[in-house]
Design an enzyme around this catalytic site. Structure first.
Site, short mmCIF file in Angstrom:
data_model
loop_
_atom_site.label_atom_id
_atom_site.label_comp_id
_atom_site.label_asym_id
_atom_site.label_seq_id
_atom_site.Cartn_x
_atom_site.Cartn_y
_atom_site.Cartn_z
N GLN A 99 0.81 -1.21 0.00
CA GLN A 99 0.00 0.00 0.00
C GLN A 99 0.84 1.26 0.00
OE1 GLN A 99 -1.26 0.81 4.48
NE2 GLN A 99 -1.48 -1.39 4.03
N HIS A 101 0.08 5.77 0.99
CA HIS A 101 -0.85 6.78 1.53
C HIS A 101 -0.65 8.09 0.76
CE1 HIS A 101 -1.52 3.93 4.67
NE2 HIS A 101 -0.31 4.06 5.17
N GLU A 136 2.77 7.77 9.05
CA GLU A 136 2.72 6.86 10.19
C GLU A 136 4.11 6.43 10.62
OE1 GLU A 136 0.05 4.03 8.39
OE2 GLU A 136 1.68 2.66 7.91
N HIS A 258 4.78 0.28 0.94
CA HIS A 258 5.21 -0.47 2.11
C HIS A 258 4.22 -1.58 2.43
CE1 HIS A 258 2.47 2.63 3.72
NE2 HIS A 258 2.18 1.75 4.68
N ARG A 277 -4.30 0.43 -2.06
CA ARG A 277 -3.70 -0.91 -2.08
C ARG A 277 -3.51 -1.39 -3.51
NH1 ARG A 277 -7.99 -0.63 1.36
NH2 ARG A 277 -7.52 -0.76 3.59
#
Length: 390
Positions: A99, A101, A136, A258, A277
């Site tokens: 995936q 972001h 994150e 990642h 994804r």
């Protein structure tokens, strides 16, 4: 401050034992993937305040009732009337999806576009669940394995070429012949848009070769056992394989491909659920949007180790303001450590039985501390401190 009651999410990739072992509870036999701590609407933490009715309330409702009291004026000015981060315990017993972001501008544009097209937010084919970005950080509590960022094309070519699979040779040639960005873009696009039946056969051959070779190929054989025939198995070979030891961390910014493969960690992120994804998942896959968002640049994995200060705080430095993660390893017998701050905090115990204010915390327990509320930690154990930069 308030002790939090938190939801454990039973995603299929979750470990059946890691979170129960930390909490000191019996495994249920079902996967326990993530324990959420925060005010995300999907699973807000709950608490009971003595001055209230005695019934549990969600942290999101408490913050909504008086944002400035709970978050502090500076945090409200910077991030609006909501808790800007989400803290988790993450326990991967199987690989998570491959995936990326979006950044903030991409998230806002993607969310607005899907709103205009009338796609319900809870629709399974919805890509942008909100208008926020999702940087994150994962900090390992046990040995932790993952994939992060693209390898150098020459390194990827060597890894893929060593499999000896004829149908992969065109990808190897592209990786060796083109400049970095073009090579990575062309090969990932080709993998993700290949004929599904032909790719499934390629993945099967690659998995057999990876099992036979072992060593650097072993992680991809493991991935293929969980996701047979999935093009994400081949795409994963383009990424850096990272192994974290307890206390080490990894930061994931926008556009960085990642996947987590296994282990238990403390994860913190901006309060968002935007995930694009491209494989290793039964969930919605949006290949065109992922190819638009992903950054086609090779990187060396940046393993973060905490920077210690004179107060005993060990800080994991990141380039974002929505969250700030640090830890305190309390030796016992030392003077109390003052954590009072003009911003909201969540304190999570991962070892021992330290005291935070009037509360004694045991592993897996967490407490919410409103802005400017006096709080000291003392005793013996490890406490992670999640807050914001204001």
């Amino acid at each position: 401050m308030d002790r939090l009651s938190n939801t454990v999410r039973p995603y299929a990739w979750g470990s059946t034992t890691a979170i129960p072992e930390l909490l000191g509870t019996a495994p249920t036999g079902e996967p326990q993937a993530e324990m959420w701590m925060g005010a995300h609407p999907g699973a807000p933490s709950r608490l009971t305040r003595p001055t209230e009715t005695g019934t549990e309330q969600s942290l999101s409702d408490i913050i909504a009732a008086d944002p400035e009291r709970e978050l502090g004026p500076a945090a409200v000015r910077a991030f609006g009337p909501r808790l800007p981060f989400l803290l988790k315990l993450l326990a991967a017993g199987a690989p998570l999806s491959l995936q990326v972001h979006p950044d903030l501008a991409q998230a806002r544009a993607g969310y607005a576009d899907e709103e205009r097209r009338g796609i319900p937010v809870d629709a399974p084919h919805r890509t942008y669940k909100d208008s926020n970005h999702k940087p994150e950080l994962i900090c390992a509590l046990t040995p932790f394995e993952g994939l992060c960022g693209f390898r150098r094309p020459a390194e990827a070519a060597a890894l893929v070429g060593a499999l000896g699979v004829d149908s992969l040779k065109p990808y190897v040639d592209l990786l060796r012949a083109h400049p970095e960005e073009a090579a990575l873009r062309e090969v990932l696009t080709a993998i993700l848009t290949a004929d599904p039946a032909e790719m499934a056969r390629t993945v099967e051959e690659a998995a057999e070769a990876a099992e036979r070779l072992g060593g650097a190929h072993a992680p991809y054989a493991q991935i293929a056992r969980h996701y047979p025939g999935d093009p994400g198995v081949i795409a994963a070979m383009l990424l850096n394989h990272v192994q974290l030891q307890p206390g080490e961390a990894m930061f994931l910014g926008a556009g960085v491909p990642h996947a987590y493969l296994g282990g238990l960690g403390v994860e913190i992120m901006a309060n968002s659920d935007n995930v694009l994804r491209c494989g290793l998942t039964p969930k919605h896959v949006d290949v065109p949007e992922l190819l638009r968002i992903v950054r086609f640049e090779a990187t060396d994995p940046d393993i973060l180790r905490p920077e210690a200060s004179s107060t005993g705080e060990e800080l994991y430095e990141t380039p974002v303001d929505e969250f700030r993660l640090s830890r305190y390893v309390l030796p016992g017998g030392a003077a109390p450590v003052d954590l009072t701050a003009p911003a909201p905090q969540i304190l999570l115990c991962t070892a021992g039985s330290p005291r935070a204010g009037e509360l004694t915390l045991v592993p897996g327990e967490a407490a919410f501390v409103p802005a400017d509320e006096p709080v000291e930690v003392t005793g013996t154990g490890t406490v992670f401190r999640a807050t914001v930069v204001v």
